[in-house]
Write a protein that holds these residues in place. Structure first.
Motif, PDB file in Angstrom:
ATOM      1  N   GLY A  21      24.046   3.719   7.148  1.00 53.17           N
ATOM      2  CA  GLY A  21      23.519   3.919   8.243  1.00 53.17           C
ATOM      3  C   GLY A  21      23.350   5.618   8.622  1.00 53.17           C
ATOM      4  N   GLU A  22      22.212   6.000   7.652  1.00 52.56           N
ATOM      5  CA  GLU A  22      21.081   7.293   7.433  1.00 52.56           C
ATOM      6  C   GLU A  22      19.941   6.475   8.128  1.00 52.56           C
ATOM      7  N   VAL A  23      19.344   5.214   7.575  1.00 50.15           N
ATOM      8  CA  VAL A  23      18.033   5.499   7.885  1.00 50.15           C
ATOM      9  C   VAL A  23      17.978   3.822   8.396  1.00 50.15           C
ATOM     10  N   GLY A  24      17.362   3.702   9.800  1.00 50.27           N
ATOM     11  CA  GLY A  24      16.505   2.316  10.713  1.00 50.27           C
ATOM     12  C   GLY A  24      16.694   1.165   9.261  1.00 50.27           C
ATOM     13  N   GLU A  25      17.322  -0.465   9.513  1.00 46.23           N
ATOM     14  CA  GLU A  25      16.281  -1.058   8.384  1.00 46.23           C
ATOM     15  C   GLU A  25      15.105  -1.062   8.265  1.00 46.23           C
ATOM     16  N   ALA A  26      14.197  -1.864   9.449  1.00 45.51           N
ATOM     17  CA  ALA A  26      12.796  -1.990   9.151  1.00 45.51           C
ATOM     18  C   ALA A  26      11.949  -0.012   8.389  1.00 45.51           C
ATOM     19  N   PRO A  27      12.336   1.205   8.904  1.00 44.30           N
ATOM     20  CA  PRO A  27      11.979   1.827   7.706  1.00 44.30           C
ATOM     21  C   PRO A  27      12.138   2.129   6.769  1.00 44.30           C
ATOM     22  N   ALA A  28      13.282   1.755   6.381  1.00 43.97           N
ATOM     23  CA  ALA A  28      13.545   1.637   5.398  1.00 43.97           C
ATOM     24  C   ALA A  28      13.042   0.757   4.212  1.00 43.97           C
ATOM     25  N   PHE A  29      12.873  -0.806   4.215  1.00 46.01           N
ATOM     26  CA  PHE A  29      12.029  -0.992   3.503  1.00 46.01           C
ATOM     27  C   PHE A  29      11.265  -1.614   4.384  1.00 46.01           C
ATOM     28  N   THR A  30      10.404  -1.021   4.771  1.00 51.97           N
ATOM     29  CA  THR A  30       8.485  -0.900   5.036  1.00 51.97           C
ATOM     30  C   THR A  30       8.471   0.429   4.205  1.00 51.97           C
ATOM     31  N   GLU A  31       9.109   1.421   3.835  1.00 47.88           N
ATOM     32  CA  GLU A  31       8.455   2.434   2.300  1.00 47.88           C
ATOM     33  C   GLU A  31       9.233   1.864   1.395  1.00 47.88           C
ATOM     34  N   PHE A  32      10.131   0.704   1.044  1.00 47.04           N
ATOM     35  CA  PHE A  32      10.226  -0.037   0.030  1.00 47.04           C
ATOM     36  C   PHE A  32       8.336  -0.818  -0.669  1.00 47.04           C
ATOM     37  N   GLU A  33       8.244  -2.021   1.064  1.00 44.06           N
ATOM     38  CA  GLU A  33       7.519  -2.920   0.537  1.00 44.06           C
ATOM     39  C   GLU A  33       5.992  -1.935   0.477  1.00 44.06           C
ATOM     40  N   ASN A  34       6.224  -0.647   1.247  1.00 45.75           N
ATOM     41  CA  ASN A  34       4.277   0.014   0.889  1.00 45.75           C
ATOM     42  C   ASN A  34       4.139   0.178  -0.655  1.00 45.75           C
ATOM     43  N   ARG A  35       5.070   1.250  -0.883  1.00 51.51           N
ATOM     44  CA  ARG A  35       5.265   1.953  -2.216  1.00 51.51           C
ATOM     45  C   ARG A  35       5.120   0.863  -3.402  1.00 51.51           C
ATOM     46  N   TYR A  36       6.282  -0.633  -3.268  1.00 53.05           N
ATOM     47  CA  TYR A  36       5.536  -1.057  -4.416  1.00 53.05           C
ATOM     48  C   TYR A  36       4.049  -2.292  -4.042  1.00 53.05           C
ATOM     49  N   ARG A  37       3.944  -2.235  -3.130  1.00 56.72           N
ATOM     50  CA  ARG A  37       2.485  -2.903  -3.325  1.00 56.72           C
ATOM     51  C   ARG A  37       0.890  -2.380  -3.300  1.00 56.72           C
ATOM     52  N   ARG A  38       1.520  -0.997  -3.566  1.00 56.42           N
ATOM     53  CA  ARG A  38       0.601   0.686  -3.901  1.00 56.42           C
ATOM     54  C   ARG A  38       0.760  -0.038  -5.381  1.00 56.42           C
ATOM     55  N   GLU A  39       1.950   0.654  -5.955  1.00 54.18           N
ATOM     56  CA  GLU A  39       1.891   0.437  -7.092  1.00 54.18           C
ATOM     57  C   GLU A  39       1.594  -1.287  -7.770  1.00 54.18           C
ATOM     58  N   TYR A  40       1.644  -1.991  -7.454  1.00 53.77           N
ATOM     59  CA  TYR A  40       1.153  -3.245  -8.101  1.00 53.77           C
ATOM     60  C   TYR A  40      -0.290  -3.376  -7.509  1.00 53.77           C
ATOM     61  N   SER A  41      -1.404  -2.635  -6.406  1.00 54.01           N
ATOM     62  CA  SER A  41      -2.547  -2.497  -6.001  1.00 54.01           C
ATOM     63  C   SER A  41      -3.126  -1.603  -7.048  1.00 54.01           C
ATOM     64  N   VAL A  42      -2.327  -0.593  -7.075  1.00 53.70           N
ATOM     65  CA  VAL A  42      -2.900   0.702  -8.724  1.00 53.70           C
ATOM     66  C   VAL A  42      -3.272   0.113  -9.765  1.00 53.70           C
ATOM     67  N   PHE A  43      -2.313  -1.121 -10.497  1.00 53.42           N
ATOM     68  CA  PHE A  43      -2.329  -1.766 -11.434  1.00 53.42           C
ATOM     69  C   PHE A  43      -3.212  -2.852 -11.410  1.00 53.42           C
ATOM     70  N   TYR A  44      -3.288  -3.125 -10.649  1.00 56.12           N
ATOM     71  CA  TYR A  44      -4.193  -4.936 -10.204  1.00 56.12           C
ATOM     72  C   TYR A  44      -6.242  -4.396 -10.282  1.00 56.12           C
ATOM     73  N   GLU A  45      -6.226  -2.577 -10.348  1.00 55.06           N
ATOM     74  CA  GLU A  45      -7.272  -2.176  -9.693  1.00 55.06           C
ATOM     75  C   GLU A  45      -7.850  -1.727 -11.159  1.00 55.06           C
ATOM     76  N   PHE A  46      -6.438  -1.291 -11.918  1.00 60.20           N
ATOM     77  CA  PHE A  46      -6.890  -0.516 -13.481  1.00 60.20           C
ATOM     78  C   PHE A  46      -7.148  -1.824 -14.014  1.00 60.20           C
ATOM     79  N   LEU A  47      -6.444  -2.699 -14.041  1.00 66.61           N
ATOM     80  CA  LEU A  47      -6.439  -4.218 -14.676  1.00 66.61           C
ATOM     81  C   LEU A  47      -8.165  -4.957 -14.396  1.00 66.61           C
ATOM     82  N   MET A  48      -8.373  -4.509 -13.804  1.00 65.67           N
ATOM     83  CA  MET A  48      -9.683  -5.598 -13.099  1.00 65.67           C
ATOM     84  C   MET A  48     -10.817  -4.299 -13.896  1.00 65.67           C
ATOM     85  N   SER A  49     -10.893  -3.108 -13.546  1.00 65.62           N
ATOM     86  CA  SER A  49     -11.925  -1.822 -14.485  1.00 65.62           C
ATOM     87  C   SER A  49     -11.153  -2.342 -15.757  1.00 65.62           C
ATOM     88  N   PHE A  50     -10.102  -2.279 -16.788  1.00 64.14           N
ATOM     89  CA  PHE A  50     -10.132  -2.627 -17.681  1.00 64.14           C
ATOM     90  C   PHE A  50     -10.960  -3.775 -17.989  1.00 64.14           C
TER      91      PHE A  50
END
Length: 497
Positions: A340-369
């Protein structure tokens, strides 16, 4: 439905691999009732044997298996060694290139997944998670647009129902439950490959102290991985383009050895080796390594982690990292909402934003590689040139990351992305040129000059540091976002004072 066939848990996790076990453990550690439903019986075979430091020293420390991993006898991995790029000489990427992973955390492990996954699943049991193997989830239950449980068939063939506040899909790349979240699964045109792989005894090793490194070798038809799992056992796989599927058709033994013959370095390392032909390691397997990302990672009552959400090319061993990292992020969101400390929308938006960022960082890294490797006569490598990619592919990547970390990426159009990737691969190639031919132990700073290297290492080392020190972050990753709690198990609203 009889009450004997219906139960209630706070969280049901579908899949007992590293992602599922990690999330279940972290949620159970917060005092919640968690059930893992795993369709197979452990130990079971799984590909993906090469780990990264952020998993070993970050996530695994949080869930309490660091000592057990140290006692398991897994091969120490100080980095990666590559025959990749313009020069013929192999070069080495050491984890100690970053001051954040220097010293006692500048290594990871090469693991036999049957053993590693069992350690994580048994740890989940010890932390209070109910684990049921040979239980196949067949459907997701919804009520007014919210996921409220699952139906599954147990080991005796009985159909059962489980209610839950949250259902976590950790079923991997072959599962179908992700469809219940909605959206679509979008595949990359750039990373569409096939891998043919097996296991060998008594293959050659790199010189000490890098004998435990993964060896990645580019050749005309694609690239090889060469992973030392023990003093004698080695995982060897050839990755080719989807359009070259004929190279791995027919007799798999003949096909693999023909590909080996195309690579002088891999041929040398396997000269005195014998392929394993019995047990789980005796099978030659084909894997479709198609990079993809779902357009939605969660909906009320359900979240996707690991390969259920997205997958990127395996060349830099990011699979288990992304699975366990996404598990950590999602566990924080679930724990925060259930407390009951954080609402569902902000909690899972934080999850998705961070996970997409990590995926995109590896994607760009590997394209360059990929783009930095030069082989003008090879259809495989010509097709991997960033400027040869279709506009649609680049636009897909823009859509993947736009609006998430826009302040970090110049994404005005697809052409600007292509130019940025070209700059990244040029930086990478220049750094590799400085490293090639250097003696072991030489200064690794040239590699860290590359912006794609720095970016790819950043978030994992931050999580690793937090896990070791037991402290949260001072500032959110995104404007208006959340930060980890001091114990790492939940999200917290940052202090604005």
């Amino acid at each position: 439905m009889s009450s004997l066939n219906h139960e209630e848990f706070d969280v049901v996790v579908v899949g007992g691999g590293p992602g599922g076990s990690t999330l279940a453990t972290l949620v159970a550690m917060a005092g919640h009732r968690v059930l893992i439903l795993e369709k197979e019986s452990f130990p079971r075979y799984q590909i993906g044997e090469s780990l990264l430091p952020s998993t070993v020293h970050g996530v695994c420390r949080l869930i309490g298996v660091t000592d057990e991993l140290a006692k398991a006898g897994f091969t120490h991995k100080l980095g990666g060694t590559f025959r990749w790029g313009v020069r013929d000489e192999p070069w080495t990427f050491s984890f100690s290139v970053s001051r954040k992973t220097a010293g006692s955390t500048s290594y990871a492990y090469q693991v036999e997944r049957m053993k590693f996954d069992q350690i994580l699943l048994d740890n989940a049991r010890r932390k209070g998670v109910e684990v049921r193997e040979r239980c196949a989830v067949t459907d997701v239950t919804e009520d007014d647009g919210k996921v409220v449980g699952v139906a599954y068939t147990d080991a005796d063939g009985t159909v059962r129902q489980v209610g839950a506040r949250y259902v976590v899909d950790a079923s991997g790349n072959t599962g179908r439950l992700h469809r219940h979240v909605g959206g679509t699964r979008e595949y990359s045109d750039f990373f569409r490959s096939l891998a043919l792989f097996g296991y060998f005894e008594n293959g050659k090793r790199l010189p000490a102290p890098r004998s435990g490194n993964i060896l990645s070798v580019a050749f005309g038809s694609g690239w090889f991985w060469y992973i030392p799992l023990s003093d004698t056992l080695t995982s060897v796989g050839a990755v080719v383009r989807r359009e070259d599927a004929d190279k791995i058709q027919g007799d798999p033994e003949t096909a693999l050895m023909k590909l080996v013959a195309e690579s002088p370095l891999i041929s040398e390392y396997l000269k005195d080796a014998t392929r394993v032909t019995t047990g789980e390691y005796g099978k030659l397997r084909v894997r479709k390594d198609y990079s993809y990302s779902n357009t939605k990672f969660w909906k009320p009552g359900m979240v996707l982690i690991g390969d259920a959400a997205c997958f990127v090319d395996p060349v830099f061993s990011s699979g288990v990292h992304l699975a366990t990292y996404s598990a950590l992020l999602a566990a924080r969101s679930i724990n925060s909402v259930l407390a009951g400390e954080v609402g569902e929308a902000p909690a899972f938006t934080e999850f998705e934003n961070r996970y997409r960022r990590e995926y995109s960082v590896f994607y760009e890294f590997l394209m360059s590689f990929y783009d930095m490797h030069v082989d003008e006569d090879s259809y495989f490598w010509q097709a991997k040139k960033v400027t040869s990619s279709t506009r649609g592919e680049l636009e897909s990547f823009v859509e993947l990351v736009a609006g998430i970390t826009a302040e970090e990426f110049d994404l005005s159009d697809a052409e600007s992305v292509a130019l940025r990737f070209k700059k990244g691969s040029a930086e990478f190639a220049e750094a590799v040129g400085e490293l090639s031919g250097r003696e072991e132990g030489a200064d690794m700073k040239p590699l860290f000059k590359s912006s794609v290297v720095r970016q790819a290492m950043e978030q994992g080392t931050q999580e690793q540091t937090r896990a070791m020190l037991g402290v949260g972050a001072d500032a959110p990753m995104f404007p208006g976002g959340l930060v980890p709690s001091d114990d790492g198990l939940r999200w917290a609203v940052p202090d604005t004072d």
